[in-house]
Motif scaffolding. Structure first.
Motif, PDB file in Angstrom:
ATOM      1  N   PRO A  80       0.817  -1.215   0.000  1.00 25.90           N
ATOM      2  CA  PRO A  80       0.000   0.000   0.000  1.00 25.90           C
ATOM      3  C   PRO A  80       0.856   1.272   0.000  1.00 25.90           C
ATOM      4  O   PRO A  80       1.891   1.329   0.641  1.00 25.90           O
ATOM      5  N   THR A  81       0.407   2.250  -0.758  1.00 27.01           N
ATOM      6  CA  THR A  81       1.088   3.546  -0.762  1.00 27.01           C
ATOM      7  C   THR A  81       0.194   4.587  -0.111  1.00 27.01           C
ATOM      8  O   THR A  81       0.441   5.773  -0.217  1.00 27.01           O
ATOM      9  N   GLY A  82      -0.834   4.123   0.522  1.00 25.40           N
ATOM     10  CA  GLY A  82      -1.814   5.011   1.144  1.00 25.40           C
ATOM     11  C   GLY A  82      -3.015   4.160   1.481  1.00 25.40           C
ATOM     12  O   GLY A  82      -2.950   2.932   1.396  1.00 25.40           O
ATOM     13  N   PRO A  83      -4.102   4.822   1.879  1.00 24.00           N
ATOM     14  CA  PRO A  83      -5.260   4.048   2.325  1.00 24.00           C
ATOM     15  C   PRO A  83      -5.870   3.147   1.243  1.00 24.00           C
ATOM     16  O   PRO A  83      -5.873   3.493   0.072  1.00 24.00           O
ATOM     17  N   HIS A  84      -6.367   2.006   1.680  1.00 25.32           N
ATOM     18  CA  HIS A  84      -7.207   1.123   0.866  1.00 25.32           C
ATOM     19  C   HIS A  84      -8.590   1.111   1.513  1.00 25.32           C
ATOM     20  O   HIS A  84      -8.702   1.289   2.729  1.00 25.32           O
ATOM     21  N   TYR A  85      -9.600   0.874   0.708  1.00 21.79           N
ATOM     22  CA  TYR A  85     -10.945   0.816   1.269  1.00 21.79           C
ATOM     23  C   TYR A  85     -11.681  -0.443   0.844  1.00 21.79           C
ATOM     24  O   TYR A  85     -11.458  -0.973  -0.239  1.00 21.79           O
ATOM     25  N   GLN A 205      -7.550  -0.028  -8.697  1.00 25.33           N
ATOM     26  CA  GLN A 205      -6.499   0.975  -8.980  1.00 25.33           C
ATOM     27  C   GLN A 205      -6.853   2.287  -8.286  1.00 25.33           C
ATOM     28  O   GLN A 205      -6.086   2.818  -7.504  1.00 25.33           O
ATOM     29  N   ALA A 206      -8.002   2.820  -8.639  1.00 27.87           N
ATOM     30  CA  ALA A 206      -8.438   4.104  -8.097  1.00 27.87           C
ATOM     31  C   ALA A 206      -9.944   4.033  -7.908  1.00 27.87           C
ATOM     32  O   ALA A 206     -10.708   4.263  -8.822  1.00 27.87           O
ATOM     33  N   ARG A 211      -8.657   5.952  -4.218  1.00 27.97           N
ATOM     34  CA  ARG A 211      -7.726   4.964  -3.652  1.00 27.97           C
ATOM     35  C   ARG A 211      -8.157   3.544  -4.021  1.00 27.97           C
ATOM     36  O   ARG A 211      -9.338   3.307  -4.313  1.00 27.97           O
ATOM     37  N   PRO A 212      -7.219   2.600  -3.953  1.00 29.44           N
ATOM     38  CA  PRO A 212      -7.581   1.215  -4.253  1.00 29.44           C
ATOM     39  C   PRO A 212      -8.733   0.735  -3.367  1.00 29.44           C
ATOM     40  O   PRO A 212      -8.716   0.938  -2.146  1.00 29.44           O
ATOM     41  N   THR A 213      -9.712   0.133  -3.999  1.00 25.35           N
ATOM     42  CA  THR A 213     -10.946  -0.223  -3.297  1.00 25.35           C
ATOM     43  C   THR A 213     -11.442  -1.574  -3.790  1.00 25.35           C
ATOM     44  O   THR A 213     -11.306  -1.895  -4.971  1.00 25.35           O
TER      45      THR A 213
END
Ligand SMILES: Cc1cc2nc3c(=O)[nH]c(=O)nc-3n(C[C@H](O)[C@H](O)[C@H](O)COP(=O)(O)O)c2cc1C
Ligand code: SF4
Ligand code: SF4
Ligand code: SF4
Ligand code: FES
Lengths: 423, 525, 180
Positions: A80-85, A205-206, A211-213
């Motif tokens: 992860p490069t940031g939040p995932h949901y 992806q976005a 964010r990746p979801t």
């Protein structure tokens, strides 16, 4: 266990075992019933290992499309490069479908546990449970359960002392079927009109908030705890190679015992309708069944001997969809029923794509005119033309959805259309 | 662009085309000279919702038709824009769009330049099999000067996305959903954005129209000429639409270096206002204390004979063309007058956030840089006139001058297009074409020299100032009078620092920057 | 202020309820500010609190007025037009006041197969209203709804935040009695 009825052909996994039992709604009751036993184990597993079990189990998405869940999870970035949901899709709005609501209202903690395990697998830090607005009583039950879970340390910071943080928010919609389509759901969750978007970008992806979801259906996520607890082989004791496990069937229309039932994958559709649900009431014959929710092709009474799996229903010329057969008895006016279905899609089109925006409403109006006896034979050609032009042309499959029942009704019940036109 | 891997080669309708990777199929088709019909895609609006589904094309290996406005061109791809499936799909989009459309082309302002009408005609769809009642929305106002005809709207959302993405003002939205969707503002909050007029231009049909244009002219009875907006120092490229020698409408003309596809509303209004005012139509010379009409030759001879070198003042305008300013400088030098000033009306600066190079700039004149380049200085005041000296005024610099301005001059020559009170003091008046009535160039804020064409016929015998001034010089024995804009430009370019790199034809439709020597002192944003 | 709610619950409060507590300025009292703040705390972007706040406006006032939309726009840094665009997309936000008992009869396919149209007509007759209008005493508004997700319990009827299931036309007088 089914709700409100049950049947010998049923399987009683954790998914439905506690339907109807109010005790399961509270954290205390749920723990007495053995709840939250899998989460600690999942917290000790590597995220990838959880995904692997789910992949092996062959669990397929219960939101309708049947996409393999473990595979979907593996699309999420591993670093992860940031939040995932994680978005739990509880928008259940497909006419005929009312299975997720039973999970929401009877076993909310099972869903929360499933959400947490899935979130762990995809490295998500926040789970949004998107419940359709109309489900006030059920979203209230889930909300209460989430708050209890927060208070008991199952949700929030440093879950069960593991050092892992994950929030859960119940977010309710406000009346839009299209908010159930995954990109529509994300548009809505971000405070927008629930308009689907064209992929790419794919959710992994976005997705939501860029964010990746991962978006998963309620029933999909509720099946996760038992799969992680009991293993892939255990889950595969039911069903077929391509469609393993058990499935909630929600049956409506002209039936003696309508309701939700947990049945092994592979059960014949005719057994669901005649054995489990008791066939049509008052000794009436069945004329047609829309087997997978209103977005699937109609089958005639002669076509019901098909295998209740993703592949079996496809072979029969329809789809398993959400396993929500809508049963119509011999007295049903097919044109009128089809008009009512088309009206739903016209009402629910988000309006972005020309074919869907104009096509669904034209279809509904045209059917209405035939129903009133003001149709002409060329209208049938026009309907076929509409089927052609609403298939595979749009951003999301809502336009295609009305074509499945429409085209099949034209193919299989043309005489009923013609009878209304001639009279 | 040496790296070959940045390119992909594909085949569209049997034409092979090589484009940069990342280009969409629609854009690649354009390179190959193939237009894929489209509605929601607009090259100047960043978002690509792919929602009108008009641009669907067939691509080998793709099971479904794909929206070419977003589908990336790939190496070896084979695309058919006119295969039977693609054509039928397109036809059916038109059929769908016409279902609830009023088909009021005969009274629609967009008729003749409507993307719905065009395609409907091309696909030969004149009859509908739609027997249902049409949905009627009527018309509405979205701004004090813009009307919305809901029944003509195809909900492509270009207007909404222009406001959101370019203007940064989310004040125009889609209301409702599905077949009930329409475009609307919040009740009581009409659009007041300074760039709102562009929504009319992006609308592919006649759903959004400027109220002052409604029913004024049909697309086919207007002339159009490429111009440069004189509203401010940005110098937006525009098309000026003219009917019966009146400007009825202006539309932005694409220049990626200046204004992209856009212009501001001040510019639009400014131009339509240019129709107004009292014009100088014939040369006037003061005979026995009275200003009397004279022929050009008479007037020029008369003036040439009376102008004397010596003390003097010069006033020009930041709205005059470079060529006029150049010959003005020539005349001043010949008379031994240095300097010269101009005033520039100042206004609020307003930026188009989605294309920040485009600003309604504070300098509300198109050729401030040009005036400076020719040695004139910006000033807040009208120049003082030495008693008994020479005063030469070029352009519309006297609109607000006190009525006795120039009365103390010994010789007061005014080269202007409009008549203003102070001009009663003139010794001679030479009628000048406005910049809309002539050809010439301006230099915009960043030193871009841009050419404009003649849009209107001049009144009376008004002539471009470069023509009359060069002829006046000729009458005084200096050089030759120039009779065409190209010659005026070339003489000027050769004799002006910073312009020596320019040629008339080289300016093209995008303009050229001054060479470094001529660059404006103010840093370019 | 109503019992403070958990932040996780700030975006899931029932917003179609009989006991409205009208308020003019949504975010100028403790409750409104609390609800806004908690909802905002759940999302990385302000805009995401829009649906919850539209819901809050309706929960308090029974409908979402233009004034409410402007206040929400102000609170979330959105334009009122944008808020209206979103509010009009969703069918559950009432853009006009409705009766205290907002009755939605599902007439979608499964209910349609079970007398839903008759149930709907009977509700109109018993309340003396036409579809969508508020009864003279302000008590009722009856509308047809799309699928309510209770297809096995046809005909499904939603009254504010409650579900009535397996409804038949003859039960309607009793249901209306119970509501009072
Ligand atoms: C028009 C439309 C409506 C949908 N509605 C729902 C829904 O209400 N619930 C749901 O879970 N999936 C729905 N889906 C499917 C979702 O897009 C998505 O595939 C699903 O939530 C993924 O979850 P799963 O992989 O667990 O099935 C819908 C799809 C479409 C095209
Ligand atoms: S197919 Fe229909 S619902 Fe889906 S995005 Fe297009 S218009 Fe919206
Ligand atoms: S008004 Fe014009 S630009 Fe705006 S959505 Fe309608 S057709 Fe498109
Ligand atoms: S920005 Fe300046 S040049 Fe451009 S249209 Fe406006 S006034 Fe004219
Ligand atoms: S231009 Fe491609 S979908 Fe509209």
């Amino acid at each position: 266990m089914g709700y409100p009825y049950s049947h010998d052909l049923e399987v009683n996994t954790l998914l439905s075992r506690h339907f109807g039992d109010e005790k399961a709604r509270t954290l205390e009751g749920w723990k007495e019933l053995g709840g939250y036993a899998t989460l600690p184990r999942a917290l000790e597993m590597e995220p990838g290992a959880i995904t692997e079990v789910v992949k092996e189990s062959g669990l397929r998405g219960r939101g309708g499309a049947g996409f393999p869940t473990g595979v979907k999870w593996s699309f999420m970035p591993q670093e992860p490069t940031g939040p995932h949901y994680l978005c739990c899709n509880a928008d259940e709005s497909e006419p005929g479908a009312f299975k997720d609501r039973e999970i929401l209202r009877w076993v909310p903690h099972l869903l929360i546990e499933g959400c947490l395990i899935a979130a762990r697998a995809i490295r998500a830090e926040h789970v949004y449970i998107y419940v359709r607005g109309e489900f006030f009583p059920f979203s209230r039950i889930v909300t209460d359960a989430v708050v209890e879970a927060y208070e008991a340390g199952y949700v929030g910071e440093n879950i069960l002392g593991s050092g892992w943080n994950c929030d859960v928010t119940v977010h309710i919609g406000a009346g839009a079927y299209i908010a159930g389509e995954e990109t529509g759901l994300m548009s809505s969750l971000m405070g927008g009109r629930a308009e689907p978007w064209i992929k790419p970008p794919f959710p992994a992806q976005a997705g939501v908030f860029g964010r990746p979801t991962t978006v998963n259906n309620v029933e999909t996520l509720a099946a996760v705890p038992m799969i992680v607890a009991e293993g892939a082989d255990w889950y595969r004791q039911w069903g077929t190679e391509k469609s393993p496990g058990t499935k909630l069937w929600c049956c409506s229309g002209h039936l003696v015992r309508p309701g939700t039932y947990e049945l092994p994958m592979g059960i014949a559709l005719k057994d669901v309708i005649y054995d489990v649900c008791g066939g049509a009431p008052n000794g009436k014959k069945i004329k047609a069944v829309i087997p997978g929710g209103s977005s699937t092709a109609m089958l005639t009474a002669d076509e019901l001997d098909c295998e209740g799996t993703y592949e079996g229903m496809a072979e029969a010329g329809s789809a398993l969809g959400t396993a929500s057969p809508i049963v119509m008895d011999e007295d049903t006016n097919i044109v009128r029923a089809m008009r009512r279905i088309a009206q739903f899609y016209a009402h629910e089109s988000c309006g972005q794509c020309v074919q869907c925006r104009e096509g669904t409403s034209w279809t509904a109006q045209l059917l209405h005119r035939i129903e009133r006896g003001e149709g002409s034979l060329s209208d049938i050609d026009t309907l076929y033309h509409l089927c052609e032009q609403m298939t595979g042309r749009t951003i999301c499959p809502l336009a295609d959805s009305v074509v499945f029942p429409l085209r099949s009704s034209l193919d299989k019940f043309r005489d009923e259309y013609e009878a209304l036109i001639r009279c | 662009m040496s790296d070959a891997t940045n390119y992909v080669t594909l085949t569209i309708d049997a034409v092979e085309v090589k484009v940069e990777a990342g280009t969409t199929v629609l854009q690649a088709a354009e390179h190959a000279g193939i237009v894929v019909p489209h509605y929601c895609y607009h090259p100047g609006i960043p978002s690509r919702p792919a929602q009108c589904r008009m641009c669907l094309v067939e691509i080998e290996g793709q099971p479904k038709l794909q929206p070419s406005c977003v589908f990336p061109a790939q190496d070896g791809m084979v695309v058919y824009t006119t295969s039977e499936t693609a054509e039928t799909a397109r036809k059916s989009v038109i059929e769908f769009l016409l279902l609830n459309h009023p088909l009021d082309c005969p009274i629609c302002d967009a008729a003749g330049q409507c993307m719905l009408q065009d395609y409907a005609f091309e696909t030969g769809q004149l009859r509908s099999r739609y027997a249902e009642a049409k949905l009627v929305l009527g018309r509405d106002r979205v701004a004090d000067d813009i009307l919305y005809f809901g029944d003509r709207c195809i909900v492509c959302t270009r207007c909404v996305r222009f406001m959101e993405e370019l203007a940064g003002d989310n004040a125009l939205v889609v209301a409702q959903r599905g077949h009930k969707a329409y475009i609307d503002t919040f009740p009581g909050k009409d659009l007041d954005n300074a760039f709102r007029g562009n929504i009319v231009d992006v609308c592919p049909v006649g759903a959004l129209v400027h109220e002052d244009f409604v029913f004024k002219a049909r697309a086919w009875d207007m002339d159009s000429s490429p111009g440069i907006c004189p509203g401010c120092s940005t110098g937006c490229n525009i098309d000026i639409n003219v009917k019966e020698n009146q400007i009825v409408r202006t539309k932005p003309r694409l220049n990626p270096d200046v204004n992209s596809y856009w212009m501001c509303d001040h510019g639009r209004r400014h131009l339509v206002m240019a129709n107004r005012g009292v014009r100088a139509e014939a040369p006037l010379i003061r005979v026995d204390g009275e200003l009397e009409p004279a022929s050009w030759n008479e007037a020029l001879t008369w003036i040439a004979g009376r102008l004397e070198a010596g003390d003097g003042a010069a006033v020009v305008s930041g709205g005059a063309a470079n060529e006029s300013l150049f010959y003005m400088r020539g005349l001043l030098s010949e008379l031994g007058i240095d300097g010269g000033t101009f005033r520039v009306l100042q206004g609020e600066e307003i930026t188009l956030p989605g294309f920040p190079k485009l600003k309604l700039r504070a300098d509300r004149a198109p050729n401030v840089t040009g005036a400076e380049l020719h040695g004139f200085k910006r000033s807040d005041e009208l120049a003082d006139v030495p008693d008994g000296g020479v005063l030469i005024v070029l352009g519309d610099a006297l609109a607000d001058a006190p009525a006795d301005y120039g009365a103390n001059a010994g010789f007061f020559l005014c080269v202007g297009s409009h008549l203003y009170p102070a001009m009663v003091n003139a010794t001679a008046i030479l009628p000048m074409t406005s910049v809309l009535e002539m050809e010439g160039t301006f230099v915009n804020y960043e030193g871009r020299v841009q050419r404009f064409h003649q849009a209107l016929r001049a009144p009376g015998v008004a002539r471009p100032a470069w023509m009359s001034l060069s002829r006046l010089l000729e009458h005084r024995g200096v050089g030759e009078g120039v009779l065409d804009a190209r010659a005026a430009f070339q003489t000027m370019a050769a004799g002006t620092t910073g312009m020596d790199n320019l040629s008339w034809s080289g300016l093209g439709l995008r303009g050229e920057l001054l060479s470094e020597a001529g660059q404006p002192a103010v840093a370019v944003e | 202020m109503k019992n403070p709610i958990h932040p996780a619950a700030a975006s899931s409060q029932a917003f179609q309820i009989a006991e409205i507590r009208p308020i003019e300025r949504l975010f100028e009292d403790d409750e409104g500010r609390d609800r806004l703040e908690k909802a905002l705390s759940r999302y990385p972007e302000k805009r995401a609190a829009l649906l919850p706040m539209l819901g809050y406006a309706q929960e308090r006032n029974g409908w979402v007025s233009d004034e409410s939309m402007e206040q929400i726009a102000g609170a979330l840094d959105l334009t009122p037009a944008y808020v209206r665009s979103v509010a009009t997309f969703y069918t559950m936000y009432n853009k006009h006041p409705v009766g205290r008992h907002f009755i939605q009869v599902c007439t979608c396919i499964s209910c349609h197969l079970h007398e839903a149209d008759e149930v709907f007509e009977r509700f109109l007759a018993e309340t003396g209203t036409r579809a969508g209008e508020v009864s003279e005493d302000g008590k009722y508004t009856v509308i047809e709804a799309e699928c309510l997700g209770a297809c096995g319990f046809a005909t499904a009827v939603q009254v504010n935040d409650r579900y009535f299931e397996n409804v038949t036309p003859d039960q309607i007088p009793a249901i209306l009695d119970e509501l009072d």
